[in-house]
Motif scaffolding. Structure first.
Motif, PDB file in Angstrom:
ATOM      1  N   TRP A  63       0.707  -1.574  -0.060  1.00  0.00           N
ATOM      2  CA  TRP A  63      -0.311  -0.541   0.157  1.00  0.00           C
ATOM      3  C   TRP A  63       0.948   1.133  -0.172  1.00  0.00           C
ATOM      4  CZ3 TRP A  63      -3.964  -2.020  -1.654  1.00  0.00           C
ATOM      5  CH2 TRP A  63      -4.368  -3.555  -0.940  1.00  0.00           C
ATOM      6  N   CYS A  64       1.503   1.773  -1.332  1.00  0.00           N
ATOM      7  CA  CYS A  64       2.340   2.878  -1.322  1.00  0.00           C
ATOM      8  C   CYS A  64       2.154   4.104  -0.430  1.00  0.00           C
ATOM      9  CB  CYS A  64       2.918   2.503  -2.487  1.00  0.00           C
ATOM     10  SG  CYS A  64       4.661   3.429  -3.023  1.00  0.00           S
ATOM     11  N   ARG A  65       0.431   4.281  -1.287  1.00  0.00           N
ATOM     12  CA  ARG A  65      -0.034   5.391  -1.136  1.00  0.00           C
ATOM     13  C   ARG A  65      -0.131   5.653   0.696  1.00  0.00           C
ATOM     14  NH1 ARG A  65      -2.029   9.772  -3.444  1.00  0.00           N
ATOM     15  NH2 ARG A  65      -2.002   7.819  -6.118  1.00  0.00           N
ATOM     16  N   ASP A  66      -0.080   4.857   1.435  1.00  0.00           N
ATOM     17  CA  ASP A  66      -0.199   5.032   2.326  1.00  0.00           C
ATOM     18  C   ASP A  66       1.640   4.778   3.733  1.00  0.00           C
ATOM     19  OD1 ASP A  66      -2.769   4.997   2.818  1.00  0.00           O
ATOM     20  OD2 ASP A  66      -3.132   3.499   3.149  1.00  0.00           O
ATOM     21  N   HIS A  67       2.436   3.853   2.765  1.00  0.00           N
ATOM     22  CA  HIS A  67       3.476   3.782   3.647  1.00  0.00           C
ATOM     23  C   HIS A  67       4.499   5.095   2.843  1.00  0.00           C
ATOM     24  CE1 HIS A  67       4.286   0.089   0.963  1.00  0.00           C
ATOM     25  NE2 HIS A  67       4.973   1.042   0.503  1.00  0.00           N
ATOM     26  N   GLY A  68       4.377   5.307   1.589  1.00  0.00           N
ATOM     27  CA  GLY A  68       5.422   5.768   0.707  1.00  0.00           C
ATOM     28  C   GLY A  68       5.394   7.708   1.597  1.00  0.00           C
ATOM     29  N   ALA A  69       6.107   8.659   0.837  1.00  0.00           N
ATOM     30  CA  ALA A  69       6.506   9.364   0.793  1.00  0.00           C
ATOM     31  C   ALA A  69       5.268  10.159   0.233  1.00  0.00           C
ATOM     32  CB  ALA A  69       8.214  10.361   0.158  1.00  0.00           C
ATOM     33  N   ILE A  70       4.624  11.155   0.690  1.00  0.00           N
ATOM     34  CA  ILE A  70       3.677  12.105  -0.228  1.00  0.00           C
ATOM     35  C   ILE A  70       4.186  13.830  -0.849  1.00  0.00           C
ATOM     36  CG2 ILE A  70       1.714  13.927  -0.136  1.00  0.00           C
ATOM     37  CD1 ILE A  70       0.550  11.981   2.487  1.00  0.00           C
ATOM     38  N   PHE A  71       4.580  13.674  -1.828  1.00  0.00           N
ATOM     39  CA  PHE A  71       5.111  15.034  -3.036  1.00  0.00           C
ATOM     40  C   PHE A  71       4.158  15.683  -2.669  1.00  0.00           C
ATOM     41  CE2 PHE A  71       6.719  10.696  -3.885  1.00  0.00           C
ATOM     42  CZ  PHE A  71       8.156  10.615  -4.035  1.00  0.00           C
ATOM     43  N   VAL A  72       5.263  17.098  -2.550  1.00  0.00           N
ATOM     44  CA  VAL A  72       4.243  18.519  -2.790  1.00  0.00           C
ATOM     45  C   VAL A  72       6.023  18.758  -3.187  1.00  0.00           C
ATOM     46  CG1 VAL A  72       2.971  18.266  -0.633  1.00  0.00           C
ATOM     47  CG2 VAL A  72       5.268  19.259  -0.777  1.00  0.00           C
ATOM     48  N   LYS A  73       5.304  20.840  -4.138  1.00  0.00           N
ATOM     49  CA  LYS A  73       6.572  21.232  -4.394  1.00  0.00           C
ATOM     50  C   LYS A  73       6.138  22.403  -3.539  1.00  0.00           C
ATOM     51  CE  LYS A  73       4.499  21.076  -9.221  1.00  0.00           C
ATOM     52  NZ  LYS A  73       3.769  21.392 -10.451  1.00  0.00           N
ATOM     53  N   ASP A  74       8.069  23.673  -3.836  1.00  0.00           N
ATOM     54  CA  ASP A  74       8.598  24.698  -2.868  1.00  0.00           C
ATOM     55  C   ASP A  74       8.010  25.156  -3.706  1.00  0.00           C
ATOM     56  OD1 ASP A  74      10.147  26.491  -1.557  1.00  0.00           O
ATOM     57  OD2 ASP A  74      10.638  25.002  -0.452  1.00  0.00           O
ATOM     58  N   LEU A  75       7.161  26.348  -3.620  1.00  0.00           N
ATOM     59  CA  LEU A  75       6.609  26.795  -4.261  1.00  0.00           C
ATOM     60  C   LEU A  75       7.649  28.516  -4.463  1.00  0.00           C
ATOM     61  CD1 LEU A  75       2.519  27.461  -4.087  1.00  0.00           C
ATOM     62  CD2 LEU A  75       4.072  26.125  -5.820  1.00  0.00           C
ATOM     63  N   ASP A  76       8.283  28.957  -4.411  1.00  0.00           N
ATOM     64  CA  ASP A  76       9.442  29.333  -3.935  1.00  0.00           C
ATOM     65  C   ASP A  76      10.724  28.556  -4.581  1.00  0.00           C
ATOM     66  OD1 ASP A  76       7.880  31.851  -3.094  1.00  0.00           O
ATOM     67  OD2 ASP A  76       8.611  30.484  -0.873  1.00  0.00           O
ATOM     68  N   LYS A  77      11.068  27.681  -4.487  1.00  0.00           N
ATOM     69  CA  LYS A  77      12.301  27.369  -4.745  1.00  0.00           C
ATOM     70  C   LYS A  77      12.149  26.633  -5.849  1.00  0.00           C
ATOM     71  CE  LYS A  77      14.378  26.320  -0.495  1.00  0.00           C
ATOM     72  NZ  LYS A  77      14.560  25.947   0.887  1.00  0.00           N
ATOM     73  N   ASN A  78      10.883  26.044  -6.654  1.00  0.00           N
ATOM     74  CA  ASN A  78      10.271  25.412  -7.291  1.00  0.00           C
ATOM     75  C   ASN A  78      11.096  24.499  -7.153  1.00  0.00           C
ATOM     76  OD1 ASN A  78       8.988  24.950  -9.821  1.00  0.00           O
ATOM     77  ND2 ASN A  78      10.266  25.033 -11.555  1.00  0.00           N
ATOM     78  N   THR A  79      11.428  23.345  -6.326  1.00  0.00           N
ATOM     79  CA  THR A  79      11.934  22.324  -5.947  1.00  0.00           C
ATOM     80  C   THR A  79      10.548  21.101  -5.586  1.00  0.00           C
ATOM     81  OG1 THR A  79      12.203  22.579  -3.555  1.00  0.00           O
ATOM     82  CG2 THR A  79      13.793  23.288  -6.253  1.00  0.00           C
ATOM     83  N   LEU A  80      10.707  20.118  -5.234  1.00  0.00           N
ATOM     84  CA  LEU A  80      10.158  18.688  -5.284  1.00  0.00           C
ATOM     85  C   LEU A  80      10.702  18.169  -3.836  1.00  0.00           C
ATOM     86  CD1 LEU A  80       8.134  17.622  -6.125  1.00  0.00           C
ATOM     87  CD2 LEU A  80       9.037  15.292  -7.468  1.00  0.00           C
ATOM     88  N   VAL A  81       9.135  18.315  -2.588  1.00  0.00           N
ATOM     89  CA  VAL A  81       9.580  17.656  -1.477  1.00  0.00           C
ATOM     90  C   VAL A  81       8.887  16.644  -0.959  1.00  0.00           C
ATOM     91  CG1 VAL A  81       9.683  18.660   1.211  1.00  0.00           C
ATOM     92  CG2 VAL A  81       9.991  20.524  -0.856  1.00  0.00           C
ATOM     93  N   ALA A  82       9.618  15.403  -0.379  1.00  0.00           N
ATOM     94  CA  ALA A  82       9.122  13.991   0.643  1.00  0.00           C
ATOM     95  C   ALA A  82       8.488  14.254   1.398  1.00  0.00           C
ATOM     96  CB  ALA A  82      10.251  13.250  -0.265  1.00  0.00           C
TER      97      ALA A  82
END
Length: 340
Positions: free
Chosen positions: A89-108
């Motif tokens: 169940w990767c939806r639940d145990h995996g990282a949830i990815f978001v964006k950093d809008l100021d740096k334009n980077t991906l964050v886990a």
């Protein structure tokens, strides 16, 4: 203040991350068919994006490769990782990815995972977000709060849907108030309004994940499952949620559009009701992958979803054996947003 933002699921993905099913305590004698349908899901996802798959050992890797070849999946579209897990169940145990809008980077985001309130072993699952972030070379934020990806849904425009039965359950964050939980959701997912529904469907061992009942399908529209049989145990639960949904508004005070989906006929395994729901679909770049359950409502559910997702192919895959593990396609997947 740092501006983090979780894109809606229909926004473009860099890829999708999965964990290969194997656990005999989850899928019992169904594992062969579960893997067959799982690789069918991979094929459809791979037509529009890279697919990353966690495996435990050589046996799992060889089995996966064999099935990918049998289904004519482009091997260049699948990345296999020797990242052992307790379950699929990767939806639940995996990282949830978001964006950093100021740096334009991906964050886990690495929320705490306690296997839905301490129900199952999770020592290997706990390590997956860190390994995902390391492989992708992205920043990881460790958060002192229990949260599973299937318990939330966002519209990308300031709204987050969840349930009281899950997030306010004493087996998750007994030290946190509702207000503190809301503050964390707003901080890490970049939302300004939390929409709380009540209970989840019968048979759901997650204590009521939102992805089995109500989902955003665009910025101002939700799709929600309804049970027509008044004698069914889900009837009152889903009616209550439906009436609450009618009171919700977006960040501008405008009511949400609500589309209803039927519930499938009840599905049982060894006498136990399973959490079969058409709402547990996954929106990939190319296709919307929908669980079906060998009943006459399958076609109607697919037709409704195809009318909503006009820019994608809606694909039904038989999930009757997969749901024996108490989840289906959305529970198995975790999207990685595309930055540009």
């Amino acid at each position: 203040m740092r501006r983090l933002y979780m894109p809606a699921e229909w926004e473009k993905h860099y890829g999708t991350w999965l964990s290969y099913p194997y656990n005999p305590d989850t899928f019992f004698e169904k594992i062969d068919d579960v893997r067959d349908k799982y690789v069918e899901m991979i094929k459809w996802i791979s037509l529009g994006e890279k697919v990353h798959v966690n495996i435990n050992d050589e046996e799992m890797e060889e089995d996966l490769k064999k099935r990918l070849k049998e289904k004519d999946v482009d091997p260049n579209q699948v990345v296999i990782h020797r990242f052992p897990t307790n379950d699929a169940w990767c939806r639940d145990h995996g990282a949830i990815f978001v964006k950093d809008l100021d740096k334009n980077t991906l964050v886990a985001l690495n929320f705490k995972f306690n296997a839905w309130g301490g129900k199952y072993p999770h020592d290997l699952d706990d390590q997956i977000p860190t390994k995902m972030a390391q492989y992708l070379g992205v920043e990881r934020i460790d958060i002192d709060m229990v949260l599973e990806g299937g318990s939330i849904d966002v519209n990308g425009e300031g709204l987050l849907l969840t349930t009281e039965s899950c997030l306010l359950n004493s087996n998750r964050n007994p030290h946190m108030s509702k207000q503190e939980i809301e503050e964390n959701l707003k901080k890490y997912f970049g939302v300004s309004k939390i929409l709380w529904l009540k209970e989840g469907i019968v048979g759901d061992d997650t204590d009521g994940h939102i992805d089995d009942i109500t989902r955003f399908v665009d910025k101002d529209t939700v799709i929600t499952v309804i049970e027509d049989n008044k004698n069914d145990d889900n009837y009152d639960i889903l009616q209550e949620n439906y009436h609450i949904l009618k009171t919700f508004t977006d960040i501008h005070g405008k009511p949400l559009n609500i589309i209803t989906l039927p519930m499938p006929d009840p599905v049982y395994y060894k006498g136990d009701r399973l959490p079969a729901s058409y709402a547990n679909f996954y929106i990939s770049n190319y296709a919307v992958i929908v669980p079906t359950f060998r009943c006459d409502k399958d076609r109607l559910a697919l037709e409704i979803l195809q009318s909503v997702f006009k820019d994608r192919k809606v694909v039904g895959i038989d999930a009757t054996d997969i749901v024996v593990g108490l989840g289906t396609f959305h529970c198995l997947t975790q999207q990685i947003p595309l930055l540009f």
